[in-house]
Design a protein around this motif. Sequence first.
Motif, PDB file in Angstrom:
ATOM      1  N   UNK A  38       1.015  -1.269  -0.134  1.00  0.00           N
ATOM      2  CA  UNK A  38       0.035   0.189   0.126  1.00  0.00           C
ATOM      3  C   UNK A  38       0.832   1.288   0.064  1.00  0.00           C
ATOM      4  N   UNK A  39       2.029   1.155   0.384  1.00  0.00           N
ATOM      5  CA  UNK A  39       2.844   2.416   0.489  1.00  0.00           C
ATOM      6  C   UNK A  39       3.226   2.895  -1.058  1.00  0.00           C
ATOM      7  N   UNK A  40       3.295   1.804  -1.921  1.00  0.00           N
ATOM      8  CA  UNK A  40       3.389   2.108  -3.443  1.00  0.00           C
ATOM      9  C   UNK A  40       2.171   2.793  -3.665  1.00  0.00           C
ATOM     10  N   UNK A  44      -0.601   7.457  -5.253  1.00  0.00           N
ATOM     11  CA  UNK A  44      -1.721   8.102  -6.160  1.00  0.00           C
ATOM     12  C   UNK A  44      -3.073   7.953  -5.396  1.00  0.00           C
ATOM     13  N   UNK A  45      -3.087   6.834  -4.797  1.00  0.00           N
ATOM     14  CA  UNK A  45      -4.408   6.434  -4.022  1.00  0.00           C
ATOM     15  C   UNK A  45      -4.730   7.047  -2.708  1.00  0.00           C
ATOM     16  N   UNK A  46      -3.657   7.502  -2.142  1.00  0.00           N
ATOM     17  CA  UNK A  46      -3.608   8.056  -0.789  1.00  0.00           C
ATOM     18  C   UNK A  46      -3.459   7.113   0.034  1.00  0.00           C
ATOM     19  N   UNK A  47      -2.963   7.550   1.532  1.00  0.00           N
ATOM     20  CA  UNK A  47      -2.442   6.553   2.469  1.00  0.00           C
ATOM     21  C   UNK A  47      -3.204   5.645   3.003  1.00  0.00           C
ATOM     22  N   UNK A  48      -4.661   5.932   2.897  1.00  0.00           N
ATOM     23  CA  UNK A  48      -5.615   5.080   3.356  1.00  0.00           C
ATOM     24  C   UNK A  48      -6.751   4.650   2.101  1.00  0.00           C
ATOM     25  N   UNK A  56      -9.331  11.521 -10.245  1.00  0.00           N
ATOM     26  CA  UNK A  56      -8.394  11.356 -11.093  1.00  0.00           C
ATOM     27  C   UNK A  56      -7.695   9.753 -10.688  1.00  0.00           C
ATOM     28  N   UNK A  57      -7.786   9.651  -9.261  1.00  0.00           N
ATOM     29  CA  UNK A  57      -7.427   8.237  -8.906  1.00  0.00           C
ATOM     30  C   UNK A  57      -8.505   7.840  -7.905  1.00  0.00           C
ATOM     31  N   UNK A  58      -9.168   6.678  -8.097  1.00  0.00           N
ATOM     32  CA  UNK A  58     -10.400   6.528  -7.343  1.00  0.00           C
ATOM     33  C   UNK A  58     -10.257   5.946  -5.914  1.00  0.00           C
ATOM     34  N   UNK A  59     -11.255   5.881  -5.044  1.00  0.00           N
ATOM     35  CA  UNK A  59     -11.076   5.405  -3.675  1.00  0.00           C
ATOM     36  C   UNK A  59     -11.120   3.936  -3.731  1.00  0.00           C
ATOM     37  N   UNK A  60     -10.110   3.416  -3.399  1.00  0.00           N
ATOM     38  CA  UNK A  60     -10.040   1.975  -2.818  1.00  0.00           C
ATOM     39  C   UNK A  60     -10.307   1.318  -1.653  1.00  0.00           C
ATOM     40  N   UNK A  61     -10.392   2.130  -0.600  1.00  0.00           N
ATOM     41  CA  UNK A  61     -10.572   1.647   0.550  1.00  0.00           C
ATOM     42  C   UNK A  61     -12.146   1.068   0.996  1.00  0.00           C
ATOM     43  N   UNK A  62     -12.256  -0.122   1.381  1.00  0.00           N
ATOM     44  CA  UNK A  62     -13.267  -0.833   1.648  1.00  0.00           C
ATOM     45  C   UNK A  62     -14.119  -1.535   0.494  1.00  0.00           C
TER      46      UNK A  62
END
Length: 229
Positions: A38-40, A44-48, A56-62
Amino acid sequence: MLHPRALISFAALLALCLASPLQAQPYDYDPDNGEEINELCAGCHGEFGQGGKDGEYPRLAAQPIEFTMNQLRLFRDRKRKNLAMVEYIDDRQMPESDIYDIARYLSEIKLKTQLSPIDENAPDFDAYARLLESKMTMQIPKAEGDIERGSKLYNKECDSCHGKEGWGNHKKAVPMLAGQYTNYLWRQVEQLRTHRRIHDPDEPEEELLNDFSDQDLTDIFAYLSVMDD
């Protein structure tokens, strides 16, 4: 009025998922490996996994584990085109065990939709904890459109797959639509309509979303943008 074909589940029409039956994973989950990967992703996708740059970069959390795994496989196999993902998802760099670890790690991140009330003058106020909470709080900007009409359309066409309020279905590997950037959803609509993104590999020429007008989708997205988890 929607064409009769629009009575098909909006999940199939919107096709923001490649839903498949969940399978038992033959890997032991390594959360440390998931965090390291996730550090990589965070660049683009944010720390969380909250995404960024207004979609531009979608949410991946949950997102459901199997949904995220499916998307990573598609990037890896060059069936879903995204140049930014190529260097990270090549089979030599990300085997199935890594795909499982990062997908599960992201699925377990819970983002709040609003900060909890707090008294900044309280003697036990923790500024760092407040900063961390703010980083894990994500509220989608309200989208233009008729929310009431969008609610009716969504409840008629979408909730059986994407959930009553659009927060997805982990058992069916169906992604969330609420809590996702509206701009990102529109980009996926365009890609699906022009076959740059394929919903069903067995029917690559399948025409999706053509029975929904832009106004229909505008209203549905307006409704989804005001949903609180």
